[in-house]
Design an enzyme around this catalytic site. Sequence first.
Site, PDB file in Angstrom:
ATOM      1  N   TYR A 197       0.851  -1.190   0.000  1.00  0.00           N
ATOM      2  CA  TYR A 197       0.000   0.000   0.000  1.00  0.00           C
ATOM      3  C   TYR A 197       0.888   1.241   0.000  1.00  0.00           C
ATOM      4  O   TYR A 197       1.838   1.323   0.788  1.00  0.00           O
ATOM      5  CB  TYR A 197      -0.886  -0.009   1.249  1.00  0.00           C
ATOM      6  CG  TYR A 197      -1.736   1.224   1.445  1.00  0.00           C
ATOM      7  CD1 TYR A 197      -2.743   1.542   0.547  1.00  0.00           C
ATOM      8  CD2 TYR A 197      -1.533   2.064   2.549  1.00  0.00           C
ATOM      9  CE1 TYR A 197      -3.543   2.675   0.748  1.00  0.00           C
ATOM     10  CE2 TYR A 197      -2.330   3.185   2.758  1.00  0.00           C
ATOM     11  CZ  TYR A 197      -3.333   3.494   1.855  1.00  0.00           C
ATOM     12  OH  TYR A 197      -4.118   4.604   2.046  1.00  0.00           O
ATOM     13  N   LYS A 210       5.858   7.983   8.971  1.00  0.00           N
ATOM     14  CA  LYS A 210       5.291   7.750  10.310  1.00  0.00           C
ATOM     15  C   LYS A 210       6.213   8.042  11.504  1.00  0.00           C
ATOM     16  O   LYS A 210       5.992   9.001  12.236  1.00  0.00           O
ATOM     17  CB  LYS A 210       4.772   6.321  10.369  1.00  0.00           C
ATOM     18  CG  LYS A 210       3.631   6.089   9.373  1.00  0.00           C
ATOM     19  CD  LYS A 210       3.003   4.727   9.498  1.00  0.00           C
ATOM     20  CE  LYS A 210       1.781   4.628   8.588  1.00  0.00           C
ATOM     21  NZ  LYS A 210       1.041   3.374   8.734  1.00  0.00           N
ATOM     22  N   ASP A 265       9.352   2.645  -0.257  1.00  0.00           N
ATOM     23  CA  ASP A 265       8.339   3.265   0.589  1.00  0.00           C
ATOM     24  C   ASP A 265       8.659   2.843   2.020  1.00  0.00           C
ATOM     25  O   ASP A 265       8.272   1.761   2.460  1.00  0.00           O
ATOM     26  CB  ASP A 265       6.955   2.778   0.148  1.00  0.00           C
ATOM     27  CG  ASP A 265       5.844   3.324   1.030  1.00  0.00           C
ATOM     28  OD1 ASP A 265       6.153   3.842   2.119  1.00  0.00           O
ATOM     29  OD2 ASP A 265       4.669   3.218   0.621  1.00  0.00           O
TER      30      ASP A 265
END
Length: 445
Positions: free
Chosen positions: A148, A277, A249
């Site tokens: 994702y 994050k 990513d």
Amino acid sequence: MAARVATITGSVRFMERASASIVGGDSSTMRVQPYALPLVADRGKGSRVWDIDGQEYVDLNMAYGPLIFGHRHPRIVAAVTRQIAESGSQLGFPTTISVRVAEKLKSLFPSIELLRFANSGTEAMASAARLARAYTGRPKLVLFEGHYHGWSEALFNRYHPPLEDLPQGPYGPAIPGTAGMSRALDDVIVCPWNDLAALEIALADHGEEIAGVLMEPVMGNAGVIAPQPSYLQGVRQATQRYGILLVFDEVITGMRVAAGGAQERYDVSADITVVSKAIGGGYPVAAFGASEKIMQPIVEGRMFHGGVFSGNALVMAAAEAVLDEVLEQREAIYTHLDATGDALAGGVHEILVELDVPHVVHSVGPMLSLFLTDEPDVAITSYRDARRHGDFESFITLQHEMQRSGVFFHPNMFEPMFLSTAHTAEDVELVLDRLEVAARECLAR
Ligand code: PMP
């Protein structure tokens, strides 16, 4: 801490009110799945979160990963408070703090020479995809099943399709991830991950047209699945052969599986790196970066990147506090995170073996997954394995039982559990005690 949650009436009632104003009651679909037991949060501290009924939970979700030091880490709170009180949350000019954050981030990620900040993983990944195309002048991208990269038009493919929708061959077309998408995915190829042979075929067929190969270097969106030995190195070499940019990513893995992310942990370097994050420790920040050469399209003004809030001083203050903590305590932090992850993973495995519950536990440092499975000891190295063998229903039942016993992790088995430096050996013991009781309870039904 109570051994059992007394009532969730307050949360249940509040969600009814919430849904009257916000679609589903909250602003991310992942946070309000219909199969989830309601938990409306009141506050968090360290490894714990409290609901509006006043109950305490050991939080193994850590806000989906960002809270690398737990809730309300004093150093981050102090830095943010100082910034907004004394300087301002957003100044609308270049600031010294954003440059310091960039410099410190670069010191952890040697593959980054120049970067830009963004506000979310979605934004930074969409920019990384655009950069790969702008730099190479090629149209196509390769993505992987189960990965994702946010919900942007450029990258939101259907990442958890039913097995029958997946191609028989080594690669296939992307499937739009949502209603309302344009044809932006027409130039996207999807391969199974951890399968170098499949990627090699896709590259042999389309290599000259491919701008970038984009992946989570540790899969974290179909449960935690580590790269097979030398897979990342194989991908690195294959992309280089075709002049394709490798885009990591590291939204989840950056500063989580090592200070320098998966690149450090697996000793492989990406062309374009995206972090988010953990970098902000709970504040909304992301960055994409690469070598000076690859960043030229932005330097020269051929590729646009913007954002009113990009690199704002509020989140930069949080990020600088996180980075300073990491730079000062690097060894201690990652030793603790790895040890706590290993202890939890090992303990979960031991309990479920004892109870004869078919399962697989995966951990990469402080990100881990429990897969309940149809048979014991299955190998899960890809989305297809996880989908084929996963017992999602039993996982939800177990998760509800755990939530009622004061331990929260996400009820979707594909969402990793996350630990922080605030999680202690005692927290792990408590989680394991509750798991043993909860698993026995589920088996007795
Ligand atoms: N990439 C990965 C690997 C992610 O896990 C996520 C979010 N879970 C994103 C990108 C998108 O980040 P955001 O939700 O901040 O847009």
